[in-house]
Design an enzyme around this catalytic site. Sequence first.
Site, short mmCIF file in Angstrom:
data_model
loop_
_atom_site.label_atom_id
_atom_site.label_comp_id
_atom_site.label_asym_id
_atom_site.label_seq_id
_atom_site.Cartn_x
_atom_site.Cartn_y
_atom_site.Cartn_z
N LYS A 180 0.83 -1.20 0.00
CA LYS A 180 0.00 0.00 0.00
C LYS A 180 0.86 1.25 0.00
O LYS A 180 0.63 2.20 -0.77
CB LYS A 180 -0.93 -0.02 1.21
CG LYS A 180 -1.94 1.11 1.20
CD LYS A 180 -2.90 1.00 2.38
CE LYS A 180 -3.91 -0.10 2.17
NZ LYS A 180 -3.76 -1.28 2.95
N ARG B 10 -3.17 3.26 8.09
CA ARG B 10 -3.45 2.14 7.19
C ARG B 10 -2.36 1.07 7.28
O ARG B 10 -1.18 1.40 7.27
CB ARG B 10 -3.53 2.63 5.74
CG ARG B 10 -4.52 3.76 5.50
CD ARG B 10 -4.42 4.22 4.04
NE ARG B 10 -5.24 5.38 3.76
CZ ARG B 10 -6.53 5.34 3.44
NH1 ARG B 10 -7.15 4.18 3.38
NH2 ARG B 10 -7.20 6.45 3.20
N GLY C 209 -8.46 -5.67 1.96
CA GLY C 209 -9.35 -5.99 3.05
C GLY C 209 -8.80 -6.98 4.06
O GLY C 209 -9.47 -7.34 5.02
N THR D 97 -7.59 -0.69 8.53
CA THR D 97 -7.40 0.75 8.35
C THR D 97 -8.25 1.45 9.42
O THR D 97 -9.41 1.08 9.61
CB THR D 97 -7.85 1.20 6.95
OG1 THR D 97 -6.90 0.74 6.00
CG2 THR D 97 -7.94 2.71 6.86
N GLN E 5 -1.56 9.01 7.08
CA GLN E 5 -1.82 10.08 6.12
C GLN E 5 -2.81 11.09 6.68
O GLN E 5 -3.72 10.72 7.44
CB GLN E 5 -2.47 9.51 4.84
CG GLN E 5 -1.53 8.90 3.84
CD GLN E 5 -2.32 8.43 2.63
OE1 GLN E 5 -3.05 7.45 2.71
NE2 GLN E 5 -2.18 9.15 1.54
N GLU F 45 -8.88 4.10 -4.72
CA GLU F 45 -9.84 4.75 -3.83
C GLU F 45 -9.59 6.25 -3.90
O GLU F 45 -8.44 6.70 -3.98
CB GLU F 45 -9.70 4.21 -2.41
CG GLU F 45 -10.07 2.74 -2.31
CD GLU F 45 -9.93 2.17 -0.91
OE1 GLU F 45 -9.90 2.97 0.06
OE2 GLU F 45 -9.82 0.94 -0.79
N ARG G 74 -4.12 -0.05 -6.30
CA ARG G 74 -3.63 -1.43 -6.37
C ARG G 74 -3.95 -1.99 -7.75
O ARG G 74 -4.84 -1.48 -8.43
CB ARG G 74 -4.29 -2.30 -5.28
CG ARG G 74 -5.79 -2.43 -5.42
CD ARG G 74 -6.36 -3.39 -4.39
NE ARG G 74 -6.29 -2.87 -3.06
CZ ARG G 74 -7.22 -2.10 -2.48
NH1 ARG G 74 -8.30 -1.76 -3.18
NH2 ARG G 74 -7.09 -1.68 -1.25
N HIS H 31 -16.13 -34.92 -23.88
CA HIS H 31 -15.64 -36.16 -23.25
C HIS H 31 -16.56 -36.61 -22.12
O HIS H 31 -16.98 -37.77 -22.05
CB HIS H 31 -14.23 -35.95 -22.69
CG HIS H 31 -13.19 -35.75 -23.73
ND1 HIS H 31 -12.75 -36.76 -24.55
CD2 HIS H 31 -12.49 -34.65 -24.10
CE1 HIS H 31 -11.83 -36.30 -25.38
NE2 HIS H 31 -11.66 -35.02 -25.12
#
Length: 927
Positions: free
Chosen positions: A39, A131, A146, A150, A197, A312, A327, A873
Amino acid sequence: MEQLPGAGAPAQDQQEPLHGLVLALERVSAGLLPDVGGKAANLGELMRSGLPVPAGFCLTTEAYRRATSPAGLDDVHAALAATAPDDLPGLARLAADARRLVLAVDIPADIADAVRAAYAALGTDAAVAVRSSATAEDLPFASFAGQQDTLLNVVGVDAVLTAVRQCWASLWTDRAVSYRATHGISPSTVSLAVVVQRMVDAAVAGVLFTANPVTGRRHEAVIDASPGLGEAVVSGAVNPDHFVVDSATQKILERRIGSKGVAIRPLPGGGTERVEQSDAGSQPCVDDAQLLALERLGRRAELHFGAPQDLEWAIDGGGVLWLTQSRPVTTLYPLPERRRVREGTRVYLCFSLAQGLTRPLTPMGLAGFRLIASSVARAAQFDVPEPHDGPTPYVQAGQRLFFDLTPVVRSAVGRAIVPRVFDVMESRSAAVLRRLFTDPRFSVTSRSPWRVLRHVGPVAARARVPETLLRALFRPEAALRRAERFGERFRAALVVPAGSTPVQRLDHVERILGHELFPVVPNILPLPALGFASLAAAGRLLGDDAGQGALQPVLRGLPNNVTTEMDLALWQLAAAIRADAAAVAVFDDAAFDGAGVPELVRRYRARELPAVVQSGLAGFLGRYGHRAVAEIDLGMPRWADDPSHILGVLANYLRLEDPGQAPDRQFSKAAREAEAQVERLAAAAGERSRLHAALVRAALKRTRMFAGLRELPKYHIVEALAAVRRQLQAIGTELASAGRIGEADDVFFLDLAEVREGLAGRPLQHLVAQRREDYEQELGRRHIPRVLLSDGTEPEALQTGDAGAKAGTPGLLTGTPASAGTVTATARVILDPHGARLEPGEILVAPSTDPGWTPLFLTAGALVMEMGGPNSHGAVVAREYGIPAVVGVPDATSLIATGHSITVDGAAGTVVLDAGASGPQQQPAHE
């Protein structure tokens, strides 16, 4: 500590980590993945490329390792490594132990000081998002979205430190531990960094895919949006607005306004709250200008990373757009290799799936088929500049075989013939192809049959196909004898002279693949083709006198089918074992635990098994040991190499206790009933005239004589592949002895040209290691498109609704009728037959089958397949054994779960799930 720059800082030279533990986010790059996790690496790359990313810092994996090293995790690592991926309770228990240990750690003072200094640089009591960033996360081959935590709107340094500890512990959630175990990732190799962040106080947020994850279209961006923080969208708590944007034209192709009944908002002082919204669903929460701006940002991110991205995003109260995560989109099927794709949009058919193979092919398996395909093309007088590259229509995608069917789709003759062939071989592919006929990109450009005849005619003439058909019509026994003589000559041509050098062995390999193998098809296939044509002719002669479904019993218990002969030979071996108490003892339940099969293999190779097992298995493998599951792949071990699968099947047979269900009796009964049906139908035709009766009887006799030969061409081809494999193993042994590869079987992770280079002295270990890694990653792919366009579009995904269920009829799945009869029993979903345990009478539910699966059919109550048509088959063998079968059922292995009671109606082509039964649902993963 230096001041952390704001969002979108330009790329700068890499500097040393701050305090050895903290990196400013714009200093992070993909090259630091082991230190910062997926990430953080992706966020750093976005920021360094000038995209708008909130400012922040990364606490490196070194901090996690130092903080947790005294916690005693090594014992947990070892226990997890020793726990089977399907032992979910055991994994959960160990995961809980790991979380408890991590949550109890004391964060060392220097780590805490580094976090305090970095947090202070973001502002006093700044609201931040904390995160998790794992080292095995957001990678090109597997999204761990997931799997770790976070925490949003964290305020104050003490709260940040607490959140850091929670993120560290989330490396050991049940879902993360299970995911890593399933993907074979060692517990001791994973670590966790933490991204902190500055929070975006989002007015609206959501997710953006730069390629359509459902249809595969690379030129469509898919955007979901909802008011408040993006957590509402990614967690599935809200029905968001949904948009699809055409990246080329900048047109909004689809708008679906969601109810948006919930928003997640930040709370003053930290944390979030869930707010109900009663009137949010009437209007979109983003306007067209914002959608297009999002699409352009996403395209810039895709360009930077070189692959479609799942991002995101958030728009703050001032209308500024931010990217908060990126990602790879791991669910997209790979595009066909670009160097082989011709201009314009092309249509590719997955040949691997058509052969019942869902797994990837090894590099040598792919190389072998390139040479085989070249021999076919050259026989049909197409230009093939380099046979080792394959003919122009041949491409690879996702390590599977695809062929360019665009000329077929754009040909009037192709449209008339090919879908009808697929109707009986793989009906779902036929339906997909027919839908493409209305696409203006694939309008008909060729209406004359002469182009086809110019290529097919010479092949038919050289193989004397007209003569073969006439002989089969008027002297059928002589036609059978000629087919047998061809098989004898073919096997003789596979022999490599004793004492051949490795280079000479490789020359023989290329001779077999490039010259000897293709003639099998035109020399044998006309006979079963005539058999099925005779069945159709009998139906026309009978008209309404036959009655619905009256012809299908004629195809049961067919003679001359090498696959059913193989299965019945294995059953006869089981019967001989059952009559010997000492032999039965080695297969009883007590001895046949998890280590039972390897031990039986060891004893067989050491000649320690009871005589009836030892000699019987040796005899079976001597005749059929060239076969295998996924046998068209040169890289797959044959049963003679590893008899584990056969020993497991024998154990299944020994559990069948009802003598009346014995497969040999069922097969003999089916053959008698088929012969009786021939006479009934001839008698019905005799009501019209004696000539009608004679013609119907003759046609159906030829059907029974020749239709079983449908399996013979592939049988001979697999004989050739097994002979080639033996020579490649001998070459691999030489290369390993010379130190060019690590072990003999590494040769199957090279192509033919590379093997020749290895024999000339080139070291190949590094290439093999990369190929093995790529192959292991591709093994995990479940969804394989039947038809794929060159732009990545999957035409089958474009249809609306669930193709496997009739609207308004819950629990009813529909497919193609393959073998009549109705059975209600317990389902057993099997994705790989190796080691599979199918209890007598259970209904086998499989993605597809090839002859290597068919020994399981003998004790199955019925068959359900996702792939196939009436003459695939699986369908052929199911009919011959008299078990109901429905094929071509979309997503059967997902919609049906092992243990469900289901009803299979092979005449109607339906599968009914009992009320309340519903299989696992698969959705794109998101954090």
